[in-house]
Design a protein around this motif. Structure first.
Motif, PDB file in Angstrom:
ATOM      1  N   ARG A 151      86.142  78.015  79.490  1.00  0.00           N
ATOM      2  CA  ARG A 151      86.951  78.306  78.300  1.00  0.00           C
ATOM      3  C   ARG A 151      87.870  77.131  77.980  1.00  0.00           C
ATOM      4  NH1 ARG A 151      86.189  83.542  80.529  1.00  0.00           N
ATOM      5  NH2 ARG A 151      88.074  83.523  81.789  1.00  0.00           N
ATOM      6  N   ALA A 152      88.398  76.448  78.996  1.00  0.00           N
ATOM      7  CA  ALA A 152      89.223  75.252  78.765  1.00  0.00           C
ATOM      8  C   ALA A 152      88.382  74.138  78.143  1.00  0.00           C
ATOM      9  CB  ALA A 152      89.861  74.781  80.070  1.00  0.00           C
ATOM     10  N   MET A 153      87.146  73.994  78.599  1.00  0.00           N
ATOM     11  CA  MET A 153      86.267  72.978  78.023  1.00  0.00           C
ATOM     12  C   MET A 153      85.940  73.311  76.569  1.00  0.00           C
ATOM     13  SD  MET A 153      83.795  71.847  81.247  1.00  0.00           S
ATOM     14  CE  MET A 153      82.956  73.400  81.400  1.00  0.00           C
ATOM     15  N   MET A 154      85.798  74.606  76.264  1.00  0.00           N
ATOM     16  CA  MET A 154      85.597  75.011  74.866  1.00  0.00           C
ATOM     17  C   MET A 154      86.839  74.730  74.035  1.00  0.00           C
ATOM     18  SD  MET A 154      83.234  78.427  75.002  1.00  0.00           S
ATOM     19  CE  MET A 154      84.008  78.975  73.524  1.00  0.00           C
ATOM     20  N   ALA A 155      88.008  74.936  74.608  1.00  0.00           N
ATOM     21  CA  ALA A 155      89.251  74.622  73.893  1.00  0.00           C
ATOM     22  C   ALA A 155      89.285  73.134  73.553  1.00  0.00           C
ATOM     23  CB  ALA A 155      90.466  75.007  74.740  1.00  0.00           C
ATOM     24  N   HIS A 156      88.808  72.313  74.467  1.00  0.00           N
ATOM     25  CA  HIS A 156      88.745  70.873  74.216  1.00  0.00           C
ATOM     26  C   HIS A 156      87.816  70.571  73.038  1.00  0.00           C
ATOM     27  CE1 HIS A 156      87.566  66.647  75.082  1.00  0.00           C
ATOM     28  NE2 HIS A 156      88.870  66.557  75.229  1.00  0.00           N
ATOM     29  N   LEU A 157      86.673  71.267  72.960  1.00  0.00           N
ATOM     30  CA  LEU A 157      85.767  71.092  71.821  1.00  0.00           C
ATOM     31  C   LEU A 157      86.458  71.492  70.519  1.00  0.00           C
ATOM     32  CD1 LEU A 157      82.375  72.478  73.200  1.00  0.00           C
ATOM     33  CD2 LEU A 157      82.959  70.090  72.730  1.00  0.00           C
ATOM     34  N   ILE A 158      87.144  72.622  70.539  1.00  0.00           N
ATOM     35  CA  ILE A 158      87.850  73.097  69.343  1.00  0.00           C
ATOM     36  C   ILE A 158      88.886  72.069  68.908  1.00  0.00           C
ATOM     37  CG2 ILE A 158      89.473  74.850  68.486  1.00  0.00           C
ATOM     38  CD1 ILE A 158      87.984  76.823  70.428  1.00  0.00           C
ATOM     39  N   ALA A 159      89.640  71.548  69.863  1.00  0.00           N
ATOM     40  CA  ALA A 159      90.704  70.590  69.555  1.00  0.00           C
ATOM     41  C   ALA A 159      90.152  69.251  69.086  1.00  0.00           C
ATOM     42  CB  ALA A 159      91.588  70.384  70.791  1.00  0.00           C
ATOM     43  N   SER A 160      88.899  68.958  69.400  1.00  0.00           N
ATOM     44  CA  SER A 160      88.318  67.649  69.059  1.00  0.00           C
ATOM     45  C   SER A 160      88.147  67.446  67.562  1.00  0.00           C
ATOM     46  CB  SER A 160      86.960  67.476  69.745  1.00  0.00           C
ATOM     47  OG  SER A 160      85.970  68.273  69.102  1.00  0.00           O
ATOM     48  N   GLY A 161      87.955  68.520  66.811  1.00  0.00           N
ATOM     49  CA  GLY A 161      87.706  68.389  65.383  1.00  0.00           C
ATOM     50  C   GLY A 161      86.319  67.866  65.062  1.00  0.00           C
ATOM     51  N   ALA A 162      85.459  67.760  66.062  1.00  0.00           N
ATOM     52  CA  ALA A 162      84.107  67.240  65.868  1.00  0.00           C
ATOM     53  C   ALA A 162      83.237  68.245  65.120  1.00  0.00           C
ATOM     54  CB  ALA A 162      83.477  66.894  67.215  1.00  0.00           C
ATOM     55  N   GLY A 163      82.249  67.753  64.406  1.00  0.00           N
ATOM     56  CA  GLY A 163      81.329  68.601  63.662  1.00  0.00           C
ATOM     57  C   GLY A 163      80.099  69.012  64.447  1.00  0.00           C
ATOM     58  N   VAL A 164      79.866  68.322  65.560  1.00  0.00           N
ATOM     59  CA  VAL A 164      78.732  68.639  66.431  1.00  0.00           C
ATOM     60  C   VAL A 164      79.246  68.735  67.858  1.00  0.00           C
ATOM     61  CG1 VAL A 164      76.497  67.859  67.316  1.00  0.00           C
ATOM     62  CG2 VAL A 164      77.090  67.445  64.918  1.00  0.00           C
ATOM     63  N   TRP A 165      78.873  69.812  68.536  1.00  0.00           N
ATOM     64  CA  TRP A 165      79.259  70.000  69.935  1.00  0.00           C
ATOM     65  C   TRP A 165      78.006  69.996  70.790  1.00  0.00           C
ATOM     66  CZ3 TRP A 165      82.777  74.950  69.334  1.00  0.00           C
ATOM     67  CH2 TRP A 165      83.896  74.632  68.563  1.00  0.00           C
ATOM     68  N   LEU A 166      78.027  69.251  71.886  1.00  0.00           N
ATOM     69  CA  LEU A 166      76.912  69.181  72.825  1.00  0.00           C
ATOM     70  C   LEU A 166      77.313  69.853  74.135  1.00  0.00           C
ATOM     71  CD1 LEU A 166      75.892  65.430  72.377  1.00  0.00           C
ATOM     72  CD2 LEU A 166      74.923  67.426  71.229  1.00  0.00           C
ATOM     73  N   ALA A 167      76.446  70.717  74.647  1.00  0.00           N
ATOM     74  CA  ALA A 167      76.734  71.418  75.904  1.00  0.00           C
ATOM     75  C   ALA A 167      75.490  71.382  76.786  1.00  0.00           C
ATOM     76  CB  ALA A 167      77.160  72.849  75.625  1.00  0.00           C
ATOM     77  N   ASP A 168      75.494  70.499  77.758  1.00  0.00           N
ATOM     78  CA  ASP A 168      74.383  70.387  78.698  1.00  0.00           C
ATOM     79  C   ASP A 168      74.666  71.286  79.898  1.00  0.00           C
ATOM     80  OD1 ASP A 168      72.027  69.535  79.824  1.00  0.00           O
ATOM     81  OD2 ASP A 168      72.863  67.684  80.621  1.00  0.00           O
ATOM     82  N   GLU A 169      73.632  71.902  80.429  1.00  0.00           N
ATOM     83  CA  GLU A 169      73.769  72.828  81.563  1.00  0.00           C
ATOM     84  C   GLU A 169      74.786  73.927  81.242  1.00  0.00           C
ATOM     85  OE1 GLU A 169      71.841  72.905  84.226  1.00  0.00           O
ATOM     86  OE2 GLU A 169      70.771  71.103  83.619  1.00  0.00           O
ATOM     87  N   PHE A 170      74.720  74.434  80.033  1.00  0.00           N
ATOM     88  CA  PHE A 170      75.658  75.437  79.549  1.00  0.00           C
ATOM     89  C   PHE A 170      75.628  76.675  80.447  1.00  0.00           C
ATOM     90  CE2 PHE A 170      76.789  78.917  76.544  1.00  0.00           C
ATOM     91  CZ  PHE A 170      78.078  78.499  76.263  1.00  0.00           C
ATOM     92  N   CYS A 171      76.763  77.065  80.934  1.00  0.00           N
ATOM     93  CA  CYS A 171      76.981  78.263  81.751  1.00  0.00           C
ATOM     94  C   CYS A 171      76.210  78.249  83.072  1.00  0.00           C
ATOM     95  CB  CYS A 171      76.653  79.530  80.957  1.00  0.00           C
ATOM     96  SG  CYS A 171      77.787  79.820  79.586  1.00  0.00           S
ATOM     97  N   ALA A 172      75.794  77.088  83.520  1.00  0.00           N
ATOM     98  CA  ALA A 172      74.979  76.990  84.739  1.00  0.00           C
ATOM     99  C   ALA A 172      75.704  77.500  85.975  1.00  0.00           C
ATOM    100  CB  ALA A 172      74.541  75.547  84.960  1.00  0.00           C
ATOM    101  N   THR A 173      77.011  77.380  86.019  1.00  0.00           N
ATOM    102  CA  THR A 173      77.757  77.775  87.218  1.00  0.00           C
ATOM    103  C   THR A 173      78.413  79.145  87.087  1.00  0.00           C
ATOM    104  OG1 THR A 173      79.751  76.669  86.433  1.00  0.00           O
ATOM    105  CG2 THR A 173      78.245  75.360  87.799  1.00  0.00           C
ATOM    106  N   LEU A 174      78.090  79.856  86.012  1.00  0.00           N
ATOM    107  CA  LEU A 174      78.749  81.140  85.761  1.00  0.00           C
ATOM    108  C   LEU A 174      77.862  82.323  86.092  1.00  0.00           C
ATOM    109  CD1 LEU A 174      80.443  80.388  82.318  1.00  0.00           C
ATOM    110  CD2 LEU A 174      81.399  80.148  84.615  1.00  0.00           C
ATOM    111  N   ASP A 175      78.506  83.413  86.498  1.00  0.00           N
ATOM    112  CA  ASP A 175      77.776  84.656  86.698  1.00  0.00           C
ATOM    113  C   ASP A 175      77.381  85.205  85.322  1.00  0.00           C
ATOM    114  OD1 ASP A 175      79.813  86.999  85.872  1.00  0.00           O
ATOM    115  OD2 ASP A 175      80.928  85.362  86.839  1.00  0.00           O
TER     116      ASP A 175
END
Length: 156
Positions: free
Chosen positions: A66-90
């Motif tokens: 969620r902190a990493m997503m907050a960083h994406l939100i704060a970036s103001g970027a138009g494209v977000w890249l997420a490799d190995e998305f949720c790989a470490t989560l239950d």
């Protein structure tokens, strides 16, 4: 080869770990704006005030995402890249993170490219517009269109 041309003015941000030297409220890179940092943290699902002053590596895996997503939100970027998305989560936490990401995509009208091996655990919450299923090198199946409640085309 292997490079993508990015149109002028289009900003791309990646889902990545944050600096561990600063508290979350300062680590987002919001140009010193506490209001913008609080907004991004709350939208990403980190609304507990005691978390704002914690460092990234002091958080649980779900809180880190969620902190990493907050960083994406704060970036103001138009494209977000997420490799190995949720790989470490239950699976339960992966669904929560995927739901938050989908909500942010809808709210901010950004494009997100997600790569994940465990996509079946959160696909219902993410509701992607396009799925590229890589079966093996050189063998990809493209699913185009809204999959959830609408027909989907498979392109060969």
């Amino acid at each position: 080869q292997g490079q993508i041309d990015i149109p002028d003015g289009l900003r791309v941000a990646t889902l990545r770990e944050l600096s561990n030297r600063k508290p979350l409220i300062s680590a987002l890179g919001c140009n010193g704006s506490i209001d913008d940092a609080l907004y991004a943290l709350n939208l990403s699902g980190l609304a507990e005030a005691h978390l704002y002053v914690r460092r990234f590596h002091d958080l649980s895996n779900g809180q880190r995402y969620r902190a990493m997503m907050a960083h994406l939100i704060a970036s103001g970027a138009g494209v977000w890249l997420a490799d190995e998305f949720c790989a470490t989560l239950d699976p339960i936490t992966a669904n929560i993170v995927a739901r938050n990401l989908r909500r942010c995509v809808d709210d901010f009208k950004v494009r997100v490219i997600v790569a994940a091996a465990n996509w079946s655990e959160f696909i219902e919450e993410l509701k992607p517009d396009v799925i590229v299923h890589l079966r093996s090198p050189g063998n990809a199946e493209f699913l185009i269109g809204k999959l959830f409640g609408k027909p989907c085309r498979i392109l060969e």
